[in-house]
Design an enzyme around this catalytic site. Structure first.
Site, mmCIF file in Angstrom:
data_model
loop_
_atom_site.group_PDB
_atom_site.id
_atom_site.type_symbol
_atom_site.label_atom_id
_atom_site.label_comp_id
_atom_site.label_asym_id
_atom_site.label_seq_id
_atom_site.Cartn_x
_atom_site.Cartn_y
_atom_site.Cartn_z
ATOM 1 N N ASP A 50 0.814 -1.214 0.000
ATOM 2 C CA ASP A 50 0.000 0.000 0.000
ATOM 3 C C ASP A 50 0.849 1.266 0.000
ATOM 4 O O ASP A 50 0.487 2.268 -0.625
ATOM 5 C CB ASP A 50 -0.923 0.004 1.221
ATOM 6 N N ASN A 120 -4.322 9.873 1.393
ATOM 7 C CA ASN A 120 -4.935 9.230 2.558
ATOM 8 C C ASN A 120 -5.395 10.237 3.604
ATOM 9 O O ASN A 120 -6.571 10.325 3.910
ATOM 10 C CB ASN A 120 -3.966 8.236 3.208
ATOM 11 N N GLU A 121 -4.433 10.983 4.176
ATOM 12 C CA GLU A 121 -4.796 11.890 5.256
ATOM 13 C C GLU A 121 -3.746 12.957 5.465
ATOM 14 O O GLU A 121 -2.586 12.804 5.074
ATOM 15 C CB GLU A 121 -5.012 11.142 6.584
ATOM 16 N N ASP A 150 -2.657 13.795 21.414
ATOM 17 C CA ASP A 150 -1.425 13.417 20.724
ATOM 18 C C ASP A 150 -1.402 13.992 19.320
ATOM 19 O O ASP A 150 -0.335 14.169 18.728
ATOM 20 C CB ASP A 150 -1.285 11.898 20.653
ATOM 21 N N ALA A 158 -10.912 7.354 0.877
ATOM 22 C CA ALA A 158 -9.922 6.330 0.519
ATOM 23 C C ALA A 158 -8.964 6.063 1.663
ATOM 24 O O ALA A 158 -8.491 4.937 1.848
ATOM 25 C CB ALA A 158 -9.148 6.759 -0.730
ATOM 26 N N THR A 161 -9.644 3.898 5.906
ATOM 27 C CA THR A 161 -9.299 2.573 6.419
ATOM 28 C C THR A 161 -7.830 2.464 6.788
ATOM 29 O O THR A 161 -7.363 1.367 7.116
ATOM 30 C CB THR A 161 -9.641 1.488 5.378
ATOM 31 N N TYR A 163 -4.639 5.135 8.620
ATOM 32 C CA TYR A 163 -4.333 5.690 9.943
ATOM 33 C C TYR A 163 -5.601 6.094 10.676
ATOM 34 O O TYR A 163 -5.739 5.918 11.892
ATOM 35 C CB TYR A 163 -3.394 6.878 9.767
#
Length: 261
Positions: A50, A120-121, A150, A158, A161, A163
């Site tokens: 991935d 992703n993020e 934290d 997408a 799923t 982090y």
């Protein structure tokens, strides 16, 4: 009656991670099917896990070429099963999934400006033993005056799923037009579990007490340290296409993940 599949692509470019099994697979596939130049390929075939799929998607941003991944790595949620047979026909029958990246605009404590895209993020994380303190604004309205944590992240469907899921965020169907705003180990308010936002939302994080509580910001693998503020929004003008084997679409994988034990 089944819809006709597209014509098999004649120009495939094979790219692989550094793992020996991925490199060996690339050599065999290139010999069997030929390998077009990356810039001229109709389809990019990515061999790895991935993480390498994300690298490949970043490399094709702005090109428009779809990416068909096959798992030659350790994690393969974004990848198809590895099989060398009938690859052009398999790609022609594959289901396309279009995704849009996030734009991260970060300003450091030293007033340096950085921009990056995330598939992703975008995540903010404390850099030291001290918890981070963040003020969160959505569409120019302060929604949380102080989050002690934290860190915090904004995930695409997408990336929901990845982090985001590890941080106990929600899994989002790809066609939901929603972003996940998810805290990472929130201390105060202790019970806050995040929010679901429209894909049009613009999120701003302001780091409080940044000299004492330094925070880094990361768009996928691009990291900026000692940030003062970070703005995040979706780039609808940019789109990426991933190809998944017929019957095993990404949408189906995301749905199945929500019922996993």
């Amino acid at each position: 009656m089944n819809a006709p599949t597209a014509a098999p692509p004649s120009r495939l470019a094979f790219v692989a991670s550094d793992r020996p099994e991925a490199q060996a697979a690339r050599a065999r596939l290139a010999e069997r099917y030929g390998s077009a130049a990356f810039e001229e390929a109709e389809v990019i075939v990515a061999l790895g896990g991935d993480g390498f799929m994300l690298e490949t998607l970043h490399a094709v941003l702005g090109r428009g070429a779809p990416v068909f991944g096959m798992n030659r790595g350790s994690v393969g949620f974004l990848m198809n099963d590895y099989n060398e047979d009938d690859l052009p026909a398999r790609i022609a029958a594959a289901d396309p999934t279009r995704i849009h990246p996030l734009q991260m605009d970060a300003v450091t404590q030293a007033n340096e400006h950085h921009s990056a895209l995330a598939i992703n993020e975008v995540s903010l994380l404390r850099q030291t033993r001290q918890s981070a303190k963040l003020r969160i604004t959505v569409d120019d309205r302060v929604r949380m005056e102080e989050l002690s944590c934290d860190g915090c992240l904004v995930a695409t469907p997408a990336g929901s799923t990845a982090y985001n899921l590890s941080a106990h965020g929600p899994i989002i169907p790809l066609d939901a037009k929603i972003l996940a705003l998810t805290p990472i180990s929130a201390f105060r308010p202790r019970r806050w579990r995040g929010a679901l936002l429209s894909h049009t939302a613009r999120v701003r994080f302001e780091v409080m007490e940044g000299d004492k509580r330094p925070v880094s910001a990361t768009a996928d693998s691009y990291e900026v340290r000692h940030v003062a503020r970070v703005e995040v929004h979706e780039r609808r003008d940019l789109a990426l296409t991933m190809l998944f084997d017929a019957g095993r679409s990404f949408e189906e994988r995301v749905l199945a993940e929500q019922f996993a034990a």
